[in-house]
Structures are given as structure tokens and as C-alpha cells.
Design a protein around this motif. Structure first.
Motif, short mmCIF file in Angstrom:
data_model
loop_
_atom_site.label_atom_id
_atom_site.label_comp_id
_atom_site.label_asym_id
_atom_site.label_seq_id
_atom_site.Cartn_x
_atom_site.Cartn_y
_atom_site.Cartn_z
N ALA A 1 0.84 -1.20 0.00
CA ALA A 1 0.00 0.00 0.00
C ALA A 1 0.87 1.25 0.00
O ALA A 1 0.58 2.23 -0.70
CB ALA A 1 -0.92 -0.01 1.21
N PHE A 2 1.95 1.24 0.78
CA PHE A 2 2.88 2.37 0.76
C PHE A 2 3.51 2.53 -0.62
O PHE A 2 3.73 3.65 -1.09
CB PHE A 2 3.97 2.18 1.81
CG PHE A 2 3.50 2.37 3.22
CD1 PHE A 2 2.68 3.44 3.56
CD2 PHE A 2 3.88 1.49 4.23
CE1 PHE A 2 2.24 3.63 4.86
CE2 PHE A 2 3.46 1.67 5.53
CZ PHE A 2 2.63 2.74 5.86
N ALA A 3 3.80 1.40 -1.27
CA ALA A 3 4.31 1.46 -2.65
C ALA A 3 3.28 2.11 -3.57
O ALA A 3 3.63 2.87 -4.48
CB ALA A 3 4.67 0.06 -3.14
N GLY A 4 2.00 1.81 -3.34
CA GLY A 4 0.94 2.42 -4.14
C GLY A 4 0.88 3.93 -3.95
O GLY A 4 0.69 4.69 -4.92
N VAL A 5 1.04 4.38 -2.71
CA VAL A 5 1.06 5.83 -2.45
C VAL A 5 2.25 6.47 -3.14
O VAL A 5 2.15 7.56 -3.74
CB VAL A 5 1.09 6.10 -0.93
CG1 VAL A 5 1.23 7.59 -0.65
CG2 VAL A 5 -0.16 5.55 -0.26
N GLY A 6 3.42 5.80 -3.07
CA GLY A 6 4.59 6.32 -3.76
C GLY A 6 4.40 6.36 -5.27
O GLY A 6 4.80 7.33 -5.93
N GLY A 7 3.78 5.32 -5.82
CA GLY A 7 3.50 5.29 -7.25
C GLY A 7 2.54 6.40 -7.66
O GLY A 7 2.73 7.04 -8.70
N TRP A 8 1.52 6.64 -6.83
CA TRP A 8 0.56 7.71 -7.12
C TRP A 8 1.27 9.06 -7.11
O TRP A 8 1.05 9.91 -7.99
CB TRP A 8 -0.57 7.70 -6.09
CG TRP A 8 -1.73 8.58 -6.45
CD1 TRP A 8 -2.89 8.20 -7.05
CD2 TRP A 8 -1.84 10.01 -6.24
NE1 TRP A 8 -3.72 9.28 -7.23
CE2 TRP A 8 -3.10 10.40 -6.73
CE3 TRP A 8 -1.00 10.96 -5.68
CZ2 TRP A 8 -3.54 11.71 -6.69
CZ3 TRP A 8 -1.43 12.29 -5.63
CH2 TRP A 8 -2.69 12.64 -6.13
N THR A 9 2.14 9.27 -6.12
CA THR A 9 2.86 10.55 -6.01
C THR A 9 3.75 10.79 -7.22
O THR A 9 3.78 11.90 -7.79
CB THR A 9 3.70 10.56 -4.72
OG1 THR A 9 2.86 10.31 -3.59
CG2 THR A 9 4.40 11.90 -4.55
N ASN A 10 4.49 9.77 -7.62
CA ASN A 10 5.38 9.93 -8.77
C ASN A 10 4.58 10.13 -10.05
O ASN A 10 4.96 10.94 -10.91
CB ASN A 10 6.28 8.70 -8.90
CG ASN A 10 7.47 8.96 -9.81
OD1 ASN A 10 7.93 10.08 -9.96
ND2 ASN A 10 7.98 7.91 -10.43
N THR A 11 3.46 9.42 -10.19
CA THR A 11 2.61 9.60 -11.36
C THR A 11 2.07 11.03 -11.43
O THR A 11 2.02 11.64 -12.51
CB THR A 11 1.44 8.60 -11.33
OG1 THR A 11 1.94 7.27 -11.24
CG2 THR A 11 0.58 8.72 -12.58
N TRP A 12 1.67 11.55 -10.28
CA TRP A 12 1.15 12.92 -10.22
C TRP A 12 2.19 13.92 -10.71
O TRP A 12 1.89 14.81 -11.52
CB TRP A 12 0.73 13.23 -8.79
CG TRP A 12 0.40 14.68 -8.55
CD1 TRP A 12 -0.73 15.35 -8.92
CD2 TRP A 12 1.24 15.64 -7.89
NE1 TRP A 12 -0.66 16.67 -8.52
CE2 TRP A 12 0.53 16.86 -7.89
CE3 TRP A 12 2.49 15.57 -7.29
CZ2 TRP A 12 1.06 18.01 -7.32
CZ3 TRP A 12 3.02 16.71 -6.72
CH2 TRP A 12 2.31 17.92 -6.73
N LEU A 13 3.43 13.78 -10.25
CA LEU A 13 4.47 14.72 -10.65
C LEU A 13 4.83 14.56 -12.12
O LEU A 13 5.00 15.56 -12.85
CB LEU A 13 5.72 14.52 -9.78
CG LEU A 13 6.79 15.61 -9.94
CD1 LEU A 13 6.28 16.94 -9.41
CD2 LEU A 13 8.08 15.22 -9.21
N LEU A 14 4.94 13.33 -12.59
CA LEU A 14 5.28 13.10 -14.00
C LEU A 14 4.15 13.54 -14.92
O LEU A 14 4.40 13.94 -16.07
CB LEU A 14 5.60 11.62 -14.23
CG LEU A 14 6.86 11.10 -13.52
CD1 LEU A 14 7.01 9.60 -13.75
CD2 LEU A 14 8.10 11.83 -14.01
N HIS A 15 2.92 13.47 -14.43
CA HIS A 15 1.78 13.94 -15.22
C HIS A 15 1.80 15.45 -15.36
O HIS A 15 1.44 16.01 -16.42
CB HIS A 15 0.48 13.49 -14.56
CG HIS A 15 -0.75 13.87 -15.32
ND1 HIS A 15 -1.69 14.76 -14.83
CD2 HIS A 15 -1.19 13.52 -16.56
CE1 HIS A 15 -2.65 14.93 -15.71
NE2 HIS A 15 -2.39 14.19 -16.77
#
Length: 286
Positions: A63-77
Motif C-alpha cells: 500500500a505504501f508502494a501504491g502511495v509512492g506510485g501515485w505521487t510519482n505519477t502525479w508529478l510526471l503527469h
């Protein structure tokens, strides 16, 4: 040479480095598999922090990996063509889950054992539900991040993952030999003895959860770089249970154990496919 490798515990580092260098000679399929292995090894290392070192059962590392993935996706978007978006995104991918872990741990400092495991598993389910509802940034628009520059090739991404895994693993070993690491082992073996030495048990737990969440979050950020787009299905709670079991079984306190757990995660299904056992067989046909 062999004695130096054993004394310094460099076996896992050398194997992983060989995989990274071999990526430039592999087929794209195996480059993808070994990149997944390196990312999964990071999540197993995060289990090594919370469970193997601090003795705290945490079933929410995915789940923490999911939060990290969401954060990185947000910035790259937001900044898809920016050169600094990748390193800053990976850093934020670790920091945001680390801060979120404090929100989880503070109300549960006095909860131990199976009760804490239930709480963390429930947290993983809540995170997965939230990610399903809000979706990942750009998902509805069909956004997919395309790597460019030196990261454009898949072998280069594999090498980045390998170097990050080795660096984080060495950092965890260094922390283990410092007072913060000694406090983690104190929590694992005797909280009362640790408190008797004047060390804050709550502080040790908070640091263990935060460091573990940071490592898992970086793994989620790397997964975004690998796949280009993510969804909540990449971070289902059942994955946390599987990775936790394999990480504990393999001894993921060390990089070699985390690597074994990651290899089992990805190559056992490959082996079952190769021998024709990839699908469930009805009982009446056995």
C-alpha cells in the motif's frame, strides 16, 4: 576475495549488479522480469526494516508502494518532459508514504502482534479503496509516461533500479550499526529493556515504520517508470500478504534474502507456466 565478500555481505550486491549489467544482453522480456525483481526486492527490504529488524508485523508495505506510485505519477503527469521530474518524483515517492506511515503508527503504538497485523492490513485495504476511487493522475485521459534521455531504454532502467536497491540496502546496513538500528532490535527483543536504557520505544517504532514506508514508496515510484501508467490493481492487499510471507521466509533483512524473495515472486509463476501448471485444475480432473 571470497572471504571479503562473505565478511562484508556483498553476495546479494554482486548478483544484483551482474543482473543489471546482463540486462544489456538480455531479451526485452527478461529485462522486464528482472526490473520487476529489483522493484519487488525493494519492497521486501522495507519488510526487512519493520519486521526483521524492529519485529513489527506490517502488512501494508505494498500500500505504501501504491502511495509512492501515485505521487510519482502525479508529478510526471504535471511535468512529463522535465529532466528533474524523475529524481524529484522518486524522492517524493518515498517521503509522502513515510509521512503517511506516521498517521498510521501514532494511534497504534500500543498495539502489538496479530492485532497490529490486522490494523495494517485494514489500512492496506483502505488505501487500495481510495486509489480505486480517485484513480491515478491521468488514468482517465489515457496518460502513460514515456521515458526519455538516458532512461529511454529498458536496460538503463534496470540498471537504475539495481543501483538504487544496492544503495538503499547499504544504507539500511549502515543504519543497523548505529543507535537508531540498535533501537529497532531493542523493540524486537524487549521493549521494557529498551525503555530501561532511556530510549523511546515509540520513537524507535515511528522511525522503523517511516524508513520502511520510504523504501516501499521508492519502489512504487520505480514501478511507475517501468510501466508508464498504474492502477489500483497493481497494489492489491493480497500482494502485501504474498510479499510479506516470502520476505520473512527468505530473511529480507539482508539484500540476498530480499533478492531471493523477489525471484520467487516472479520466477515461480514462470516455472509453473513452463511445466503447464499455470492454470487451476478442477479437482474432478485430478
Amino acid at each position: 576475495m571470497v572471504s571479503v565478500v562473505k565478511r562484508l555481505g556483498l553476495g546479494g550486491d554482486l548478483v544484483l549488479l551482474a543482473i543489471g549489467l546482463g540486462g544489456f544482453l538480455m531479451s526485452p522480456y527478461y529485462v522486464f522480469l528482472f526490473t520487476s525483481v529489483a522493484i519487488t526486492a525493494l519492497i521486501c527490504l522495507s519488510v526487512g526494516v519493520t519486521t526483521e529488524r524492529a519485529g513489527v508485523i506490517s502488512l501494508c508495505q505494498v500500500a505504501f508502494a501504491g502511495v509512492g506510485g501515485w505521487t510519482n505519477t502525479w508529478l510526471l503527469h504535471l511535468f512529463p518532459e522535465s529532466a528533474w521530474a524523475v529524481p524529484v518524483g522518486l524522492l517524493l515517492a518515498g517521503l509522502v508514504p513515510a509521512l503517511m506511515s506516521l498517521v498510521l503508527v501514532l494511534p497504534t503504538l500500543r498495539v502489538r502482534g496479530v492485532h497490529l497485523a490486522i490494523v495494517t492490513l485494514a489500512f492496506a485495504m483502505v488505501v487500495n479503496l481510495v486509489l480505486t476511487r480517485i484513480n491515478f493522475p491521468g488514468f482517465d485521459e489515457g496518460f502513460s509516461y514515456l521515458r526519455s534521455g538516458w532512461l529511454e531504454s529498458d536496460p538503463a532502467l534496470l540498471m537504475l533500479c539495481v543501483l538504487l536497491v544496492i544503495a538503499i540496502s547499504r544504507t539500511l546496513v549502515w543504519m543497523e550499526q548505529r543507535p537508531v538500528g540498535a533501537a529497532w532490535f531493542g523493540v524486537k527483543f524487549s521493549e521494557r529493556a529498551l525503555a530501561a536504557f532511556g530510549v523511546s520505544v515509540a520513537g524507535a517504532k515511528l522511525k522503523a515504520f517511516a524508513v520502511g514506508a520510504f523504501v516501499a514508496g521508492v519502489a512504487g515510484g520505480l514501478l511507475e517508470l517501468q510501466l508508464g501508467s498504474l492502477s489500483a490493481r497493481n497494489f492489491e492487499p493480497m500482494s502485501s500478504l504474498v510479499i510479506f510471507a516470502l520476505a520473512v521466509l527468505s530473511g529480507s533483512r539482508f539484500l540476498s534474502g530480499a533478492l531471493v524473495a523477489a525471484l520467487l515472486t516472479w520466477f515461480v509463476p514462470e516455472l509453473l507456466t513452463a511445466i503447464g501448471l499455470a492454470w487451476w485444475i478442477p479437482v474432478r480432473r485430478i
